[in-house]
Design a protein around this motif. Structure first.
Motif, PDB file in Angstrom:
ATOM      1  N   LYS A 269      75.377  43.993  77.610  1.00 53.88           N
ATOM      2  CA  LYS A 269      75.434  43.822  76.163  1.00 53.88           C
ATOM      3  C   LYS A 269      75.702  45.184  75.533  1.00 53.88           C
ATOM      4  CE  LYS A 269      72.808  42.594  72.002  1.00 53.88           C
ATOM      5  NZ  LYS A 269      71.507  42.172  71.431  1.00 53.88           N
TER       6      LYS A 269
ATOM      7  N   TYR B 299      78.407  40.348  74.345  1.00 51.86           N
ATOM      8  CA  TYR B 299      77.925  40.112  75.704  1.00 51.86           C
ATOM      9  C   TYR B 299      79.101  39.942  76.661  1.00 51.86           C
ATOM     10  CZ  TYR B 299      73.224  39.153  73.862  1.00 51.86           C
ATOM     11  OH  TYR B 299      71.997  39.248  73.251  1.00 51.86           O
ATOM     12  N   SER B 300      78.929  40.437  77.857  1.00 53.59           N
ATOM     13  CA  SER B 300      79.914  40.179  78.904  1.00 53.59           C
ATOM     14  C   SER B 300      79.599  38.836  79.548  1.00 53.59           C
ATOM     15  CB  SER B 300      79.864  41.278  79.970  1.00 53.59           C
ATOM     16  OG  SER B 300      78.704  41.130  80.787  1.00 53.59           O
TER      17      SER B 300
ATOM     18  N   SER C 290      81.717  37.431  71.683  1.00 55.43           N
ATOM     19  CA  SER C 290      81.702  37.383  73.142  1.00 55.43           C
ATOM     20  C   SER C 290      82.717  36.404  73.710  1.00 55.43           C
ATOM     21  CB  SER C 290      80.294  37.013  73.628  1.00 55.43           C
ATOM     22  OG  SER C 290      79.331  37.926  73.134  1.00 55.43           O
TER      23      SER C 290
ATOM     24  N   TYR D 256      74.495  40.831  83.400  1.00 50.80           N
ATOM     25  CA  TYR D 256      75.374  40.846  82.237  1.00 50.80           C
ATOM     26  C   TYR D 256      75.186  42.167  81.508  1.00 50.80           C
ATOM     27  CZ  TYR D 256      71.181  39.766  79.503  1.00 50.80           C
ATOM     28  OH  TYR D 256      69.924  39.801  78.940  1.00 50.80           O
TER      29      TYR D 256
ATOM     30  N   CYS E   5      75.836  47.070  71.796  1.00 45.61           N
ATOM     31  CA  CYS E   5      75.497  46.988  70.372  1.00 45.61           C
ATOM     32  C   CYS E   5      76.032  48.229  69.668  1.00 45.61           C
ATOM     33  CB  CYS E   5      73.990  46.884  70.193  1.00 45.61           C
ATOM     34  SG  CYS E   5      73.452  46.958  68.474  1.00 45.61           S
TER      35      CYS E   5
ATOM     36  N   VAL F 243      78.117  33.062  79.716  1.00 48.08           N
ATOM     37  CA  VAL F 243      77.886  34.197  78.830  1.00 48.08           C
ATOM     38  C   VAL F 243      76.435  34.188  78.342  1.00 48.08           C
ATOM     39  CG1 VAL F 243      78.569  35.367  76.701  1.00 48.08           C
ATOM     40  CG2 VAL F 243      80.301  34.243  78.120  1.00 48.08           C
ATOM     41  N   PHE F 244      75.982  33.052  77.788  1.00 50.09           N
ATOM     42  CA  PHE F 244      74.600  32.921  77.337  1.00 50.09           C
ATOM     43  C   PHE F 244      73.896  31.908  78.233  1.00 50.09           C
ATOM     44  CE2 PHE F 244      77.023  34.302  73.684  1.00 50.09           C
ATOM     45  CZ  PHE F 244      76.226  35.318  73.162  1.00 50.09           C
TER      46      PHE F 244
ATOM     47  N   ASP G 285      65.603  43.338  81.614  1.00 48.65           N
ATOM     48  CA  ASP G 285      66.717  44.064  81.010  1.00 48.65           C
ATOM     49  C   ASP G 285      66.350  45.535  80.858  1.00 48.65           C
ATOM     50  OD1 ASP G 285      64.906  43.969  78.900  1.00 48.65           O
ATOM     51  OD2 ASP G 285      66.013  42.442  77.806  1.00 48.65           O
TER      52      ASP G 285
ATOM     53  N   HIS H 196      78.580  36.685  82.866  1.00 46.39           N
ATOM     54  CA  HIS H 196      77.700  37.021  83.976  1.00 46.39           C
ATOM     55  C   HIS H 196      78.534  37.368  85.216  1.00 46.39           C
ATOM     56  CE1 HIS H 196      73.692  35.098  82.514  1.00 46.39           C
ATOM     57  NE2 HIS H 196      74.415  35.541  81.489  1.00 46.39           N
TER      58      HIS H 196
ATOM     59  N   CYS I 142      72.969  47.493  77.185  1.00 45.18           N
ATOM     60  CA  CYS I 142      71.879  46.794  77.864  1.00 45.18           C
ATOM     61  C   CYS I 142      72.417  46.174  79.150  1.00 45.18           C
ATOM     62  CB  CYS I 142      71.293  45.712  76.962  1.00 45.18           C
ATOM     63  SG  CYS I 142      70.087  44.645  77.783  1.00 45.18           S
TER      64      CYS I 142
ATOM     65  N   GLU J 288      77.506  36.919  67.499  1.00 46.66           N
ATOM     66  CA  GLU J 288      77.523  37.346  68.896  1.00 46.66           C
ATOM     67  C   GLU J 288      78.261  36.339  69.765  1.00 46.66           C
ATOM     68  OE1 GLU J 288      73.505  40.053  69.281  1.00 46.66           O
ATOM     69  OE2 GLU J 288      73.361  37.937  69.823  1.00 46.66           O
TER      70      GLU J 288
END
Length: 315
Positions: free
Chosen positions: A206, A192-193, A121, A204, A208, A94-95, A260, A195, A218, A117
């Motif tokens: 995002k 966030y989704s 996520s 990925y 907001c 994810v991150f 991005d 990857h 994003c 976040e």
């Protein structure tokens, strides 16, 4: 001739579980998550909670991996280091943050993650566990050999065009839009989704809910290695649930400086208690393949060369 790459050194990829996540976000001390052993070195992975709110919860988590090099130890130059935070299943990234080390010096890779976040996520499991993955790999640099007689002769090989464009889609699911909006209090916070892979790269999404009176989506390209070629993609977003929206198709070239793309829309709000509170964000993505450049081969016509000579001889 051309470029040669020698065999890569060993690679290590360790999953480091963080138990008692709820205690971590209330602690004001550095947590030593674990050690990673690589190529004769010992690397420490740590988490530092920071920016505590009025309830005593850390708003930011700093995840880092560091090693102090000694002159007698092996070189750390050319080592690729990657830090990842996985989803609750421990199977999907994810991150993510990575770096290529080029010098022999004190090394420290740091990733900043906002707690809201991280939780939105779905990175914290039901058993109060968070999983960090640290990967290290050392590769020797590509050595280019000079092309002999390169000025006199040019390669005549023609690159074959790809057969088909690579495409796919991914869906980010928001179970409750109202709960997500309440959890993401700061402007610009998002969900966030995990990857997903398309066209040989990882991507990925995002979402907001609120950013200065607007919402945004994003699309980001992850895991961009040093020297990786730019990639142009065509994509669109579909939203269903608390709002129904279909974007036009957009095109963007992703590289290390533009990794991005932000798509802004009117701020999404729940207008009625009877309204569907879920939200599905679907991204359809197609890699735009470069067009084949026609290669004109010069031809030599005997007629065009001999005609002026014959004309001169016969007057």
């Amino acid at each position: 001739m051309g470029a040669t790459v020698s065999r890569s050194a060993r690679m290590t990829s360790d999953d480091l579980p963080v138990l008692w996540y709820s205690k971590l976000v209330r602690s004001r001390r550095v947590l030593n998550v674990g050690k990673v052993f690589f190529d004769g070195l010992v690397c420490n992975v740590e988490i530092l909670p920071m920016c505590f709110d009025k309830d005593g919860l850390a708003n930011v988590l700093i995840v880092s991996v560091g090693v102090m090099l000694d002159r007698h130890l092996r070189s750390f130059a050319g080592t690729h280091v990657s830090l990842e935070i996985l989803d609750a299943t421990g199977q999907h990234t994810v991150f993510h943050k990575d770096s290529d080390q080029e010098e022999d010096r004190f090394y420290w890779l740091t990733m900043y993650v906002r707690r809201c976040e991280l939780e939105a996520s779905s990175c914290v499991s039901a058993s109060d566990r968070l999983t960090i993955q640290c990967t290290m790999e050392k590769k020797q640099q590509v050595t280019k050999r000079p092309h002999l007689l390169g000025i006199l002769f040019k390669p005549n090989a023609v690159q074959e065009p790809p057969q088909v464009a690579m495409d796919g889609s991914h869906t980010l699911t928001v179970g409750s839009f109202s709960e997500l909006s309440a959890a993401l209090r700061a402007e610009g916070d998002g969900i966030y989704s995990r990857h997903f892979a398309i066209g040989g790269s990882r991507w990925y999404i995002k979402f907001c809910p609120k950013y200065h009176g607007r919402s945004f989506l994003c699309l980001g390209r992850g895991r961009m290695g040093k020297g990786e070629m730019p990639m142009t993609v065509e994509f669109s977003f579909d939203l269903k649930g608390v709002v129904n929206h279909h974007s036009h198709k957009m095109t963007h070239t992703f590289d290390r400086d533009n990794d991005d793309f932000f798509y802004y829309l009117e701020q999404i709000r729940r207008t009625s208690p009877m309204q569907d509170d879920s939200l599905l964000v679907r991204c359809c993505l197609t890699v735009v393949m470069p067009e084949e450049t026609p290669f004109a081969v010069p031809t030599c016509s005997s007629e065009s060369v001999l005609t002026p000579l014959l004309s001169a001889m016969h007057g």
